[in-house]
Scaffold this active site. Structure first.
Site, PDB file in Angstrom:
ATOM      1  N   LYS A  69       0.849  -1.200   0.000  1.00  0.00           N
ATOM      2  CA  LYS A  69       0.000   0.000   0.000  1.00  0.00           C
ATOM      3  C   LYS A  69       0.879   1.243   0.000  1.00  0.00           C
ATOM      4  CE  LYS A  69      -3.321   2.588   2.873  1.00  0.00           C
ATOM      5  NZ  LYS A  69      -4.210   2.568   4.064  1.00  0.00           N
TER       6      LYS A  69
ATOM      7  N   ASP B 276       1.509   6.171   5.653  1.00  0.00           N
ATOM      8  CA  ASP B 276       0.530   5.239   5.093  1.00  0.00           C
ATOM      9  C   ASP B 276       1.049   4.548   3.821  1.00  0.00           C
ATOM     10  OD1 ASP B 276      -1.870   3.991   5.521  1.00  0.00           O
ATOM     11  OD2 ASP B 276      -3.075   5.472   4.449  1.00  0.00           O
TER      12      ASP B 276
ATOM     13  N   ASP C 256     -12.218   7.162   3.625  1.00  0.00           N
ATOM     14  CA  ASP C 256     -11.019   6.876   4.411  1.00  0.00           C
ATOM     15  C   ASP C 256     -10.640   5.397   4.331  1.00  0.00           C
ATOM     16  OD1 ASP C 256      -8.887   7.418   5.995  1.00  0.00           O
ATOM     17  OD2 ASP C 256     -10.027   7.686   7.853  1.00  0.00           O
TER      18      ASP C 256
ATOM     19  N   LYS D  60     -10.181  12.868   8.268  1.00  0.00           N
ATOM     20  CA  LYS D  60      -9.744  12.439   9.601  1.00  0.00           C
ATOM     21  C   LYS D  60      -9.665  13.646  10.536  1.00  0.00           C
ATOM     22  CE  LYS D  60      -6.698   8.607   8.148  1.00  0.00           C
ATOM     23  NZ  LYS D  60      -7.389   7.496   8.840  1.00  0.00           N
TER      24      LYS D  60
ATOM     25  N   GLU E 229      -9.515   3.890   1.879  1.00  0.00           N
ATOM     26  CA  GLU E 229      -8.933   4.041   0.539  1.00  0.00           C
ATOM     27  C   GLU E 229      -7.905   2.953   0.232  1.00  0.00           C
ATOM     28  OE1 GLU E 229      -7.751   5.468   3.151  1.00  0.00           O
ATOM     29  OE2 GLU E 229      -5.623   5.004   2.916  1.00  0.00           O
TER      30      GLU E 229
ATOM     31  N   ARG F 217      -7.913  -0.251   0.783  1.00  0.00           N
ATOM     32  CA  ARG F 217      -8.487  -1.450   0.162  1.00  0.00           C
ATOM     33  C   ARG F 217      -8.895  -1.180  -1.288  1.00  0.00           C
ATOM     34  NH1 ARG F 217     -13.009  -1.840   4.721  1.00  0.00           N
ATOM     35  NH2 ARG F 217     -11.288  -0.874   5.852  1.00  0.00           N
TER      36      ARG F 217
ATOM     37  N   ASP G 144      -2.564  10.107   3.860  1.00  0.00           N
ATOM     38  CA  ASP G 144      -3.967   9.729   4.019  1.00  0.00           C
ATOM     39  C   ASP G 144      -4.677  10.745   4.909  1.00  0.00           C
ATOM     40  OD1 ASP G 144      -6.405   8.543   4.206  1.00  0.00           O
ATOM     41  OD2 ASP G 144      -5.747   6.831   5.418  1.00  0.00           O
TER      42      ASP G 144
HETATM   43  N1  BES Z   1      -4.350   4.331   6.868  1.00  0.00           N
HETATM   44  C1  BES Z   1      -5.497   4.103   7.658  1.00  0.00           C
HETATM   45  C2  BES Z   1      -5.274   3.067   8.751  1.00  0.00           C
HETATM   46  C3  BES Z   1      -4.270   3.432   9.822  1.00  0.00           C
HETATM   47  C4  BES Z   1      -4.705   3.952  11.027  1.00  0.00           C
HETATM   48  C5  BES Z   1      -2.935   3.176   9.645  1.00  0.00           C
HETATM   49  C6  BES Z   1      -3.785   4.252  12.009  1.00  0.00           C
HETATM   50  C7  BES Z   1      -2.018   3.476  10.633  1.00  0.00           C
HETATM   51  C8  BES Z   1      -2.447   4.000  11.816  1.00  0.00           C
HETATM   52  C9  BES Z   1      -6.632   3.605   6.762  1.00  0.00           C
HETATM   53  O1  BES Z   1      -6.650   4.079   5.471  1.00  0.00           O
HETATM   54  C10 BES Z   1      -7.904   4.047   7.391  1.00  0.00           C
HETATM   55  O2  BES Z   1      -8.147   5.217   7.439  1.00  0.00           O
HETATM   56  N2  BES Z   1      -8.691   3.093   7.854  1.00  0.00           N
HETATM   57  C11 BES Z   1      -9.933   3.394   8.463  1.00  0.00           C
HETATM   58  C12 BES Z   1     -10.936   2.429   7.936  1.00  0.00           C
HETATM   59  C13 BES Z   1     -12.327   2.772   8.303  1.00  0.00           C
HETATM   60  C14 BES Z   1     -12.793   4.006   7.537  1.00  0.00           C
HETATM   61  C15 BES Z   1     -13.221   1.612   7.986  1.00  0.00           C
HETATM   62  C16 BES Z   1      -9.756   3.224   9.965  1.00  0.00           C
HETATM   63  O3  BES Z   1      -9.025   2.336  10.390  1.00  0.00           O
HETATM   64  O4  BES Z   1     -10.318   4.030  10.701  1.00  0.00           O
HETATM   65 ZN    ZN Z   2      -4.883   4.697   4.728  1.00  0.00          ZN
HETATM   66 MN    MN Z   3      -7.703   5.919   5.340  1.00  0.00          MN
END
Ligand code: BES
Ligand code: ZN
Ligand code: MN
Length: 505
Positions: free
Chosen positions: A266, A289, A348, A278, A350, A352, A271
């Protein structure tokens, strides 16, 4: 740090410092430790007998030899109890040793190997483990500092001294250097902020690594991605002024093209969450990220340096995830490369999206296996904490191998399930899939989403490295910041790669 290997006796070697080890509660000194103890008037055994030094893991003490030997000082390091010893114990002890010396502005030391005829690791493993641990612990990122540069401390030279044949030592040292260089490349790329580490910048770094190792390389730019039908990748990329790019590196050790192992990383260079933005707190951390992509680039560099005999292809999608007038929006329905349609519930989620198309694209190579690394979900951190990667696989053998590799590398992975029952909640009313379900089992539903895009009957594993890609506090081997998680693990996996048995589950 430079590493030299020298043939000779530790008793006659002139040095500013020697690193010596001791097991906690061991009534005997290790052979190398005992040898130095004898010529220095028993100063080592005295501090142990007096109880001043116990040998607890990472305990350290400096002893001055006061002219009794050509060695000026001894750095004594504890290895903890013998029964708990693993290679990781020694990596950490050596990291501690060299950091202690560096902090005292003592930039050179010698290290006698073998430590003892009964030592759990042989000479080659000892050298590899010590050098890797030392280099990893010393990592610092100083590129962007302009003031007080003279105050930056460094450790310069480790000389391994051996009375025995040095060939195995050289092999171990070379391997450690190649692995450490891959990890440090990954750490550097992750640490660089997103205004520097843009998709174009990282794709160029991937290209440089490929060129230097004589790998095949190609870039899929947005117009080509569009032609191919990579709607999920492009949906994320469309919100950013920086064009999205997919880098493909192809390491092929022999002329004959064989089915590769594919690594997918990834590469979200920043992000923000996109339209589902966020909170401001800790948003700066989202420069990391792209840690999955960095680990893949680092791994490619290392496997080429080690000339591993397996074809490995890296597929790395790079883009930012930003809100803008052009950004994809909640409710949008996107057609992915696989043909599956996706309803965007949360922009968010993104990672996947871009991985979906990368996984489908991987199918063109008829791979033996696909492994993806991604800072995918905060939910994985909730489930497993900061230092453990979530491991998901549709193939037991691949999963077991990854667990064994992690055991060796000292990185932590833990399996989580991929039952089809989780898919139910990912179904959309207007499209084939939603990109997000509620909050429950977030790391698993993300993996289940990815699984829909894995080419039919291809062994696949997914590592969610959201927690372990970034070290908030700092540990013996991972100074605060980017960890380089995944490089050592993947190198170990690929080092002993054999085709997987057919008929996986
Ligand atoms: N890049 C984030 C996940 C992340 C969070 C990585 C903290 C490192 C530290 C990912 O893209 C994300 O935002 N995931 C969301 C998914 C949700 C919207 C279902 C999350 O984990 O909140
Ligand atoms: Zn992310
Ligand atoms: Mn994200």
């Amino acid at each position: 740090m430079e590493v030299k290997i020298q043939t000779g006796e530790i008793t006659t070697t002139a040095a500013e410092a020697v690193v010596l080890f001791h097991f906690e509660g061991d009534v005997n000194l290790l052979h190398a430790t005992a040898t130095v103890n004898t010529i220095t008037g028993s100063i080592v055994s005295r501090v142990i007998e007096a109880g001043d030094f116990r040998g607890e893991h990472l305990e350290n003490m400096i002893l001055f030899t006061k002219g009794s030997a050509p060695i000026e000082r001894i750095l004594l390091i504890g290895l903890g109890k013998k029964e708990n010893f693993t290679a990781q114990t020694l990596r950490e002890a050596m990291a501690q040793a060299l950091k202690t010396l560096r902090d005292r502005r003592q930039p050179r030391a010698v290290l006698p190997i073998p430590f003892d005829p009964e030592f759990p690791l042989d000479m080659e493993e000892s050298a590899e483990t010590c050098v890797l641990g030392g280099i990893l612990g010393l990592y610092q990122f100083t590129e962007l500092l302009t003031r007080d540069r003279e105050k930056i401390k460094d450790f310069h030279l480790l000389t391994i001294v051996s009375g025995r044949k040095t060939k195995p030592l050289a092999r171990g040292v070379d391997r450690a250097k190649a692995v450490a260089a891959g990890i440090h490349l990954a750490r550097d790329l992750v640490t660089l902020p997103s205004n520097q580490a843009t998709p174009a910048f990282l794709a160029k770094r991937a290209r440089d690594v490929a060129a230097q190792a004589g790998m095949g390389f190609k870039l899929i730019r947005e117009p080509e991605a569009k032609k191919l039908g990579m709607g999920a990748f492009l949906a994320v990329a469309q919100g950013s002024e920086e064009p999205g790019l997919i880098a493909v590196m192809d390491y092929q050790p022999s002329k004959k093209k064989s089915p590769p192992v594919i690594l997918v990383g990834k590469g979200i260079t920043f992000d923000s969450g996109g339209i589902s933005i966020k909170p401001a707190k800790d948003m700066d951390k989202m420069k990391h990220d792209m840690a999955g992509s960095a680990a893949v680039i680092g791994t490619m560099q290392t496997i080429a340096a080690l000339s591993l005999p397996v074809r490995v292809v890296a597929i790395i999608p790079f883009t930012e995830n930003l809100p803008s007038g052009k950004a994809y929006k909640p409710g949008d329905v996107i057609r992915s490369l696989s043909g599956l349609t996706i309803e965007v519930i949360n922009t968010d989620a993104e990672g996947r999206m871009i991985l979906a198309d990368a996984l489908t694209y991987a199918g063109r190579y008829k791979p033996q296996a696909i492994i993806d690394l991604a800072t995918l979900t905060g939910a994985c951190i909730v489930a497993l904490g900061d230092n453990v990667a979530g491991l998901f696989s549709n193939d037991d053998q691949l999963q077991t191998r990854l667990q064994a590799a992690a055991e060796e590398s000292g990185e932590r992975v833990w399996p989580l399930p991929l039952w089809d029952s989780y898919l139910e909640s990912m179904k959309s009313d207007v499209a084939d899939l939603k990109n997000v379900d509620g909050r429950k089992a977030g790391a698993i539903t993300a993996a289940i989403f990815l699984k829909q895009f894995v080419p039919q009957s291809t062994p696949w594993a997914h590592l969610d490295i959201a927690g372990c890609a970034w070290e908030d506090k700092g540990s013996a081997l991972v100074p605060k910041g980017a960890s380089g998680m995944g490089v050592h693990l993947l190198v170990r996996l690929l080092q002993s790669w054999k085709p997987l048995d057919e008929g996986h589950k």
